[in-house]
Every structure is written in structure tokens, then in C-alpha cells.
Design a protein around this motif. Structure first.
Motif, PDB file in Angstrom:
ATOM      1  N   LYS A   1       4.055  10.676   5.348  1.00  0.00           N
ATOM      2  CA  LYS A   1       4.858  11.513   6.253  1.00  0.00           C
ATOM      3  C   LYS A   1       6.020  10.724   6.854  1.00  0.00           C
ATOM      4  CE  LYS A   1       0.875  14.332   7.141  1.00  0.00           C
ATOM      5  NZ  LYS A   1      -0.326  14.397   7.929  1.00  0.00           N
ATOM      6  N   GLY A   2       6.645   9.882   6.016  1.00  0.00           N
ATOM      7  CA  GLY A   2       7.808   9.125   6.447  1.00  0.00           C
ATOM      8  C   GLY A   2       7.502   7.886   7.266  1.00  0.00           C
ATOM      9  N   ARG A   3       6.242   7.559   7.447  1.00  0.00           N
ATOM     10  CA  ARG A   3       5.853   6.371   8.219  1.00  0.00           C
ATOM     11  C   ARG A   3       5.207   5.347   7.306  1.00  0.00           C
ATOM     12  NH1 ARG A   3       1.606   7.498  12.505  1.00  0.00           N
ATOM     13  NH2 ARG A   3       0.840   6.448  10.770  1.00  0.00           N
ATOM     14  N   LEU A   4       5.510   4.081   7.587  1.00  0.00           N
ATOM     15  CA  LEU A   4       4.867   2.981   6.885  1.00  0.00           C
ATOM     16  C   LEU A   4       3.464   2.824   7.448  1.00  0.00           C
ATOM     17  CD1 LEU A   4       5.060   0.520   4.951  1.00  0.00           C
ATOM     18  CD2 LEU A   4       5.853  -0.785   6.929  1.00  0.00           C
TER      19      LEU A   4
ATOM     20  N   VAL B   1       4.869   6.008  -2.875  1.00  0.00           N
ATOM     21  CA  VAL B   1       4.652   4.595  -2.669  1.00  0.00           C
ATOM     22  C   VAL B   1       5.930   3.836  -3.005  1.00  0.00           C
ATOM     23  CG1 VAL B   1       3.346   2.579  -3.447  1.00  0.00           C
ATOM     24  CG2 VAL B   1       2.205   4.764  -3.222  1.00  0.00           C
ATOM     25  N   LEU B   2       6.200   2.807  -2.268  1.00  0.00           N
ATOM     26  CA  LEU B   2       7.361   1.965  -2.515  1.00  0.00           C
ATOM     27  C   LEU B   2       6.883   0.604  -2.943  1.00  0.00           C
ATOM     28  CD1 LEU B   2      10.446   1.520  -2.249  1.00  0.00           C
ATOM     29  CD2 LEU B   2      10.018   0.790   0.072  1.00  0.00           C
TER      30      LEU B   2
END
Length: 187
Positions: free
Chosen positions: A143-146, A182-183
Motif C-alpha cells: 500500500k505504498g509503504r516500505l 516488490v522492488l
């Protein structure tokens, strides 16, 4: 760092690469117009473009039509990878570079990407965890958070979101599938 200098250090391989209505060679050479013929051919081999271009009547001089309409998705991706190889960036950004491909093209593209990511910092945005499991560091976004950073094995043990997607994709046993955002960060 001046913006122009930063841009000269980057190459991007997007999910839907921009292909121009020109030849295969000209599409690749846009990355570095002054490159030699030998450098072009090395990029073509490394990205596996020759596997399809050698079967064409005009080989690398074949015109690909508007937006590369005469090419398959995998062929367009390989041209984009060859472009990035020819550019020889210090930082490579891969944005869902294999997400729209069938299994065979994904395997071929992944082999070409292995040539490209060697010896450079690479950032990969991927939903298919198989694309990133060998990364030195994986950052998990929810949700856009690390929410977590670690290796594949560390995240399997410590991050329930990552573990859930790995199970859905059968990656707890090195299988394949689709899932989480995932990044991958590789330095």
C-alpha cells in the motif's frame, strides 16, 4: 549532480518499451548514436535480438512498423534490453520488464537481463517474485509503504506479506508465478 549528468548514467527498460517505426538497428542505436557497428552487434547478441533478427530477410535493417507492430512482445523487450546494453549505464531501472511475457520469452529475457545487470546498480520493480529472488536486497512495499528489506530467504522468514506472495507463487520451493509488488535493489 546536474540533471543531465544523472540522466546520462541511467537506462530504463519499461514493461511496454517505446519502439519507433524504423529498423531494428536504428531502434537500438538511439541509446548511443555514435556507437560502433561492433558495439551494436555485441548488444544484439547479449540481448538475444539475433535469435529472431537473423531469420528476417533484412536482419537488423528490417523495419518494424509503427510502435513495433511487426514484432512480438518478447522481441520488443529484447530490443529495449539491447538499447540499455548499448547505453552501458551505471544505474539500470527495470520496470516490470518481464510481466507481459509468456514463460519461454520470460526465460529468454531473463537470460538477457542477467547480462545487463552484471556489474551495475539495478533497481527492479516486479510483481513476479521469481524475477528478484536472487537480489542482494529486496524491499517489500505494501500500500505504498516500505514494510521490509532483506534477502529472499530473510523475507520468507520475517515478512508475512512476502511469505504469502512467495507461497502463492510457489517460490518457497523456487517455483514461478505472479503476485506482490516488490522492488529489487542490487548494488
Amino acid at each position: 549532480m546536474p540533471l543531465r549528468s544523472l540522466r546520462q548514467q541511467l537506462a530504463v527498460v519499461p514493461q511496454h518499451p517505446v519502439i519507433f517505426s524504423t529498423s531494428i538497428a536504428e531502434n537500438i542505436m538511439m541509446a548511443r548514436p555514435g556507437a560502433s557497428e561492433a558495439e551494436l552487434h555485441e548488444a544484439v547478441r547479449a540481448a538475444r535480438v539475433d535469435e529472431f533478427s537473423d531469420r528476417l530477410e533484412h536482419r537488423l535493417q528490417t523495419h518494424v512498423g509503427e510502435k513495433g507492430v511487426t514484432l512480438s512482445g518478447g522481441q520488443r523487450q529484447r530490443i529495449a534490453i539491447a538499447r540499455a546494453i548499448l547505453r552501458n549505464p551505471r544505474v539500470l531501472i527495470l520496470d516490470e520488464a518481464t510481466s507481459a511475457l509468456d514463460a519461454e520469452n520470460e526465460r529468454i529475457i531473463q537470460e538477457a537481463l542477467d547480462n545487463l545487470i552484471a556489474e551495475r546498480t539495478t533497481l527492479v520493480a516486479a510483481h513476479r517474485l521469481a524475477t528478484i529472488i536472487h537480489a542482494s536486497r529486496i524491499a517489500v512495499l505494501d500500500k505504498g509503504r516500505l514494510i521490509a528489506v532483506g534477502s529472499h530467504q530473510e523475507l520468507l522468514e520475517s515478512c508475512s506479506v512476502y511469505r504469502r506472495f512467495a507461497l502463492l507463487q510457489r517460490l518457497h520451493d523456487e517455483g514461478h508465478g505472479q503476485g506482490a509488488g516488490v522492488l529489487k535493489i542490487r548494488a
